[in-house]
Design an enzyme around this catalytic site. Sequence first.
Site, PDB file in Angstrom:
ATOM      1  N   HIS A 135       0.808  -1.218   0.000  1.00  0.00           N
ATOM      2  CA  HIS A 135       0.000   0.000   0.000  1.00  0.00           C
ATOM      3  C   HIS A 135       0.842   1.270   0.000  1.00  0.00           C
ATOM      4  O   HIS A 135       0.361   2.319  -0.436  1.00  0.00           O
ATOM      5  CB  HIS A 135      -0.937   0.017   1.207  1.00  0.00           C
ATOM      6  CG  HIS A 135      -2.104  -0.906   1.078  1.00  0.00           C
ATOM      7  ND1 HIS A 135      -2.018  -2.263   1.297  1.00  0.00           N
ATOM      8  CD2 HIS A 135      -3.395  -0.676   0.729  1.00  0.00           C
ATOM      9  CE1 HIS A 135      -3.208  -2.818   1.102  1.00  0.00           C
ATOM     10  NE2 HIS A 135      -4.057  -1.884   0.749  1.00  0.00           N
ATOM     11  N   GLY A 136       2.056   1.198   0.473  1.00  0.00           N
ATOM     12  CA  GLY A 136       2.859   2.412   0.482  1.00  0.00           C
ATOM     13  C   GLY A 136       4.190   2.212   1.179  1.00  0.00           C
ATOM     14  O   GLY A 136       4.349   1.301   2.002  1.00  0.00           O
TER      15      GLY A 136
END
Length: 462
Positions: free
Chosen positions: A322-323
């Site tokens: 996700h990041g």
Amino acid sequence: MIFTSIDFILFFVIVYILYWLIAKKRLQNILLLISSYLFYGWIHPWFGILIAVSTITDYFAGLAIYKRTNNKKLFLIISITVNLGMLGFFKYFNFFIENIYQIINNFGINASYAGLKIFLPVGISFYTFQTLSYTIDIYRNKLVPRKDFIDFAVFVSFFPQLVAGPIERAKRFLPQIENKRSFNIKLIETALPLLIKGFFKKIVIADNIAIFADKVFLLDSPSIYVLIAGTLAFTLQILADFSAYTDIARGVAKLLGFDLVRNFMNPYLAVSPSDLWRRWHISFSSWIRDYLYFSLGGSRVKTSIHFAFVLVVTMGLSGLWHGAAWTFVIWGIYHGLLVFIYHKIGKGGKWKPKKGFHTISACFIMFTLTVIGWMFFRATSIDWLTNIFLQSNIGFSGNDFLIGTIIIAFVILYSLPMVLFTILDKYFPEKEWIYSIMYGFLLVLMVLFFRETGQDFIYFQF
């Protein structure tokens, strides 16, 4: 180019008219391919180079894996290396280098790193996973490679779901690209409800509740009560925002004759962590299950420690997907531990409570645990979150209590349409007149709330 922009609406109208005027499948696919690259490179044309590299690599890797039984692992490694190499460089290079320098500094060595100015290509995480599943399935003898390059390129770059999913499997989606598609009025009838609900959730709910969530998480040191209120706002925002994108993507695809996989099934009604991941971002969670979790041994491992390790690694990496931040990693590990705990105290991942009060209690507990997870996910940093709890400012007095209560009131208000959608879909699926009234009301609200400068979809950053 985002779905809620005038640019996209004009773009799609032109593509839609040309698409059905052409009528021939081969020409339709060529138009889809050109349109997808135009859509993806609208702001940054060089994005098209990356997706082209991924497409060409996996097209030839798939053919080589299928033909060369002795060296097929080599070509799978090439596919994985190229795809994850691009993803790793553009998304994680600065993150890993900065952490290495931090470790060096912890040993008393003065070192600094300015960081490279790397621009993250929108959607790279999504199409990387989608095209990787193609070569992995061929390697596992679950799929036959395609010889038609145009069809395969459309599969990788199909613009409705290119930048934020759902992540389609080749076995399900490629046959739709290869088969003839004919215009049918039913396509419009099934697409409109998805489009109306999707645009409404984005324009009216997500973009407006985001104002409250963003302001809370931009504060230097909000009270715990305000933080909880802001997290509740984000809990609603991320569901409304992401499910809105999926609804619009499915609606746009439906207008073109395609059926995209459903990505959400009332995730906040989950009764356990495993149930949550069967309901939330389904295309991603099933990808992680099939290509990572099972590859690490899954529930077949013999010891509890090994099983916990598999879950923590799987969910930790899904968080990192996700990041490039430790907040995402911790969020993933947190959910991995929840799955492990529920698996041990219950009856495995398929545990369900009895009906009635037990189900309501299980839903409430799981929703609370999910909200705690979103607090890690949305936090500015782990240090920021830790400092808030160390300062012990509960916030039940003065302005903090008033601000937090107002935010919670707006969360409840903006949640009502989501609850209404769920009730109507479950109990009144055949009452067309109810839906006609509701959709008309939603359209009026969308016109009133529409802003050309609305926020990007949250998952664009992933």
